[in-house]
Design an enzyme around this catalytic site. Structure first.
Site, mmCIF file in Angstrom:
data_model
loop_
_atom_site.group_PDB
_atom_site.id
_atom_site.type_symbol
_atom_site.label_atom_id
_atom_site.label_comp_id
_atom_site.label_asym_id
_atom_site.label_seq_id
_atom_site.Cartn_x
_atom_site.Cartn_y
_atom_site.Cartn_z
ATOM 1 N N SER A 51 16.508 20.763 -40.467
ATOM 2 C CA SER A 51 17.463 20.049 -39.612
ATOM 3 C C SER A 51 18.204 18.921 -40.344
ATOM 4 C CB SER A 51 16.757 19.513 -38.373
ATOM 5 O OG SER A 51 16.314 20.597 -37.599
ATOM 6 N N LYS A 83 6.995 18.822 -28.527
ATOM 7 C CA LYS A 83 7.987 19.262 -27.541
ATOM 8 C C LYS A 83 7.579 18.972 -26.093
ATOM 9 C CE LYS A 83 10.135 22.777 -30.434
ATOM 10 N NZ LYS A 83 10.579 24.182 -30.525
ATOM 11 N N ASP A 137 16.998 25.989 -27.715
ATOM 12 C CA ASP A 137 16.688 27.244 -28.429
ATOM 13 C C ASP A 137 17.316 28.472 -27.766
ATOM 14 O OD1 ASP A 137 15.273 26.243 -30.546
ATOM 15 O OD2 ASP A 137 13.313 26.430 -29.587
ATOM 16 N N GLY A 166 5.334 33.192 -26.467
ATOM 17 C CA GLY A 166 5.079 31.791 -26.815
ATOM 18 C C GLY A 166 6.239 30.911 -26.374
ATOM 19 N N ARG A 193 -0.611 35.993 -21.156
ATOM 20 C CA ARG A 193 0.463 35.032 -21.450
ATOM 21 C C ARG A 193 1.821 35.631 -21.065
ATOM 22 N NH1 ARG A 193 0.992 32.134 -27.326
ATOM 23 N NH2 ARG A 193 1.861 30.173 -26.571
ATOM 24 N N TYR A 242 13.182 33.308 -39.433
ATOM 25 C CA TYR A 242 14.269 33.265 -40.428
ATOM 26 C C TYR A 242 13.776 32.971 -41.847
ATOM 27 C CZ TYR A 242 13.848 28.326 -39.295
ATOM 28 O OH TYR A 242 13.344 27.074 -39.078
HETATM 29 N N1 LIG Z 1 15.402 30.859 -35.268
HETATM 30 C C1 LIG Z 1 15.060 29.766 -34.611
HETATM 31 O O1 LIG Z 1 15.864 28.864 -34.377
HETATM 32 C C2 LIG Z 1 13.659 29.622 -34.074
HETATM 33 C C3 LIG Z 1 13.393 28.735 -33.013
HETATM 34 C C4 LIG Z 1 12.086 28.627 -32.532
HETATM 35 C C5 LIG Z 1 11.064 29.362 -33.114
HETATM 36 N N2 LIG Z 1 11.375 30.194 -34.152
HETATM 37 C C6 LIG Z 1 10.287 31.004 -34.768
HETATM 38 O O2 LIG Z 1 9.700 31.786 -33.749
HETATM 39 C C7 LIG Z 1 8.329 32.034 -34.044
HETATM 40 C C8 LIG Z 1 7.473 31.753 -32.793
HETATM 41 O O3 LIG Z 1 7.587 30.391 -32.451
HETATM 42 P P1 LIG Z 1 6.905 29.810 -31.112
HETATM 43 O O4 LIG Z 1 7.260 28.383 -31.052
HETATM 44 O O5 LIG Z 1 7.186 30.670 -29.946
HETATM 45 O O6 LIG Z 1 5.349 29.957 -31.462
HETATM 46 P P2 LIG Z 1 4.106 30.056 -30.442
HETATM 47 O O7 LIG Z 1 4.414 29.373 -29.158
HETATM 48 O O8 LIG Z 1 2.920 29.661 -31.226
HETATM 49 O O9 LIG Z 1 4.000 31.646 -30.109
HETATM 50 C C9 LIG Z 1 3.621 32.550 -31.117
HETATM 51 C C10 LIG Z 1 3.804 33.989 -30.615
HETATM 52 O O10 LIG Z 1 3.483 34.882 -31.696
HETATM 53 C C11 LIG Z 1 2.428 35.759 -31.282
HETATM 54 N N3 LIG Z 1 1.551 36.058 -32.428
HETATM 55 C C12 LIG Z 1 1.122 35.202 -33.377
HETATM 56 N N4 LIG Z 1 0.330 35.853 -34.262
HETATM 57 C C13 LIG Z 1 0.271 37.156 -33.850
HETATM 58 C C14 LIG Z 1 -0.382 38.330 -34.336
HETATM 59 N N5 LIG Z 1 -1.153 38.291 -35.439
HETATM 60 N N6 LIG Z 1 -0.204 39.482 -33.663
HETATM 61 C C15 LIG Z 1 0.562 39.541 -32.545
HETATM 62 N N7 LIG Z 1 1.213 38.468 -32.038
HETATM 63 C C16 LIG Z 1 1.054 37.291 -32.679
HETATM 64 C C17 LIG Z 1 1.693 34.998 -30.212
HETATM 65 O O11 LIG Z 1 0.938 35.903 -29.405
HETATM 66 P P3 LIG Z 1 -0.354 35.378 -28.600
HETATM 67 O O12 LIG Z 1 0.162 34.781 -27.337
HETATM 68 O O13 LIG Z 1 -1.156 36.616 -28.386
HETATM 69 O O14 LIG Z 1 -1.050 34.377 -29.478
HETATM 70 C C18 LIG Z 1 2.876 34.364 -29.455
HETATM 71 O O15 LIG Z 1 3.518 35.320 -28.627
HETATM 72 C C19 LIG Z 1 7.986 31.165 -35.242
HETATM 73 O O16 LIG Z 1 8.018 31.956 -36.390
HETATM 74 C C20 LIG Z 1 9.143 30.156 -35.284
HETATM 75 O O17 LIG Z 1 9.427 29.708 -36.606
HETATM 76 C C21 LIG Z 1 12.627 30.354 -34.639
#
Ligand SMILES: NC(=O)c1ccc[n+]([C@@H]2O[C@H](COP(=O)([O-])OP(=O)(O)OC[C@H]3O[C@@H](n4cnc5c(N)ncnc54)[C@H](OP(=O)(O)O)[C@@H]3O)[C@@H](O)[C@H]2O)c1
Length: 279
Positions: A23, A72, A109, A135, A161, A222
């Site tokens: 950022s 957050k 987001d 998530g 979830r 990304y």
């Molecule tokens: N491009 C952007 O601007 C942007 C913005 C926000 C986030 N992101 C990216 O999005 C991703 C998720 O972020 P978040 O904030 O949503 O994280 P989060 O709240 O921790 O959620 C993680 C998600 O991934 C799943 N997961 C994790 N490990 C897994 C595995 N081994 N097998 C299957 N599912 C798995 C989790 O499933 P469970 O519920 O089963 O644990 C949950 O659905 C991150 O990589 C983050 O960097 C990108």
């Protein structure tokens, strides 16, 4: 060289840790592009200090800030004024302080996600969309897709979830994590919102053989820029949209609140931030 004066507008990003955040890079790129007397700085803030830091920033004349993990939800609690999006999320990633001392917040987001798809020429109305993950990011993405009148289906490793998310959104349906690849043929858009495919995370096992030839595939991960899912989709000749654009678009609202200019996401900015991801 960008020089700031005593009148500079200051904003920040708060997280713990914060070193990985892109950022500062992107906001300072825009500040320089628009010749704005301002700065955007990273602040490493522990969870237990978060509320005090926000109050101090407000007292010190900051315009506002972004917040990232783990702040957050705490940021949402600090707000005097939140919009419907923030209420649905129960969390915010962007705060701004008003002249009369109020703290306003929202979550950008979901809008960033939709703007990124719009940039790629993807329309969402009435489209059938499969979301992988339930998530925090999935919540933002799903809410914004519903605002666009898309039809959403959610699948997640932890089924409860996904069910909770559908219940909170009061829309959509859930399918089993083990069966999404079999059902892929009935969707127009596949969205990965899980952290699978991210550099340093475990392997992402998937199978696109049932995809229709018109399926669009997008990944909000990304790092790397072209994730294993996007690579496989490209190899199959499917249209893909990378997640970096979401990161750039979600930053626009905060910038315009703090610095008074609505900045654009273009090729120059995308390459500038993408280059930093390689280092
Ligand atoms: N491009 C952007 O601007 C942007 C913005 C926000 C986030 N992101 C990216 O999005 C991703 C998720 O972020 P978040 O904030 O949503 O994280 P989060 O709240 O921790 O959620 C993680 C998600 O991934 C799943 N997961 C994790 N490990 C897994 C595995 N081994 N097998 C299957 N599912 C798995 C989790 O499933 P469970 O519920 O089963 O644990 C949950 O659905 C991150 O990589 C983050 O960097 C990108």
């Amino acid at each position: 060289m960008q020089i700031i004066t005593g009148k500079a507008k200051i904003a920040a990003v708060l997280g713990w840790p914060i070193e990985h955040s892109r950022s500062p890079l992107l906001h300072n790129f825009w500040l320089q592009r628009h010749q704005i007397d301002g700065a955007y700085i990273p602040l490493a803030v522990k969870a237990e200090d978060f509320k005090d830091v926000i109050q101090t920033m407000k007292a010190a004349g900051f315009k506002g800030c972004n917040v990232t993990i783990p702040h957050k939800e705490a940021a949402y609690q600090c707000c005097d004024i939140v919009d419907e999006t923030a209420k649905k999320m129960g969390s915010v990633n962007t705060l701004w302080f008003t002249e009369d001392g109020k703290i306003c917040g929202t979550s950008t987001d979901g809008d960033g996600f939709v703007a990124n798809l719009r940039d790629a020429g993807i329309t969402l109305t009435n489209k059938k969309i499969l979301i992988l993950g339930a998530g925090g990011a999935a919540r933002s993405v799903a809410y914004s897709l519903l605002q666009e009148n898309a039809q959403i289906t959610i699948t997640n490793r932890t089924l409860e979830r996904a069910e909770q998310l559908v219940q909170d959104l009061n829309s959509g349906r859930v399918i089993d994590w083990q069966s999404w690849t079999k059902e892929l043929g009935s969707f127009d858009l596949l969205v990965n919102t899980t952290s699978l495919g991210m550099e340093g995370k475990e392997d992402f096992q998937f199978d696109l053989q049932n995809a229709s030839k018109n399926l669009v595939v997008t990944d909000i991960v990304y790092v790397p820029r072209i994730t294993p899912l996007l690579k496989a989709a490209e190899q199959k000749g499917l249209k893909t949209v990378e997640g970096l654009g979401m990161l750039l678009h979600q930053a626009r609202l905060g910038f315009s609140k703090w610095f008074g200019v609505d900045p654009i996401v273009d090729h120059e900015l995308t390459e500038f931030v993408a280059n930093s991801l390689k280092k």
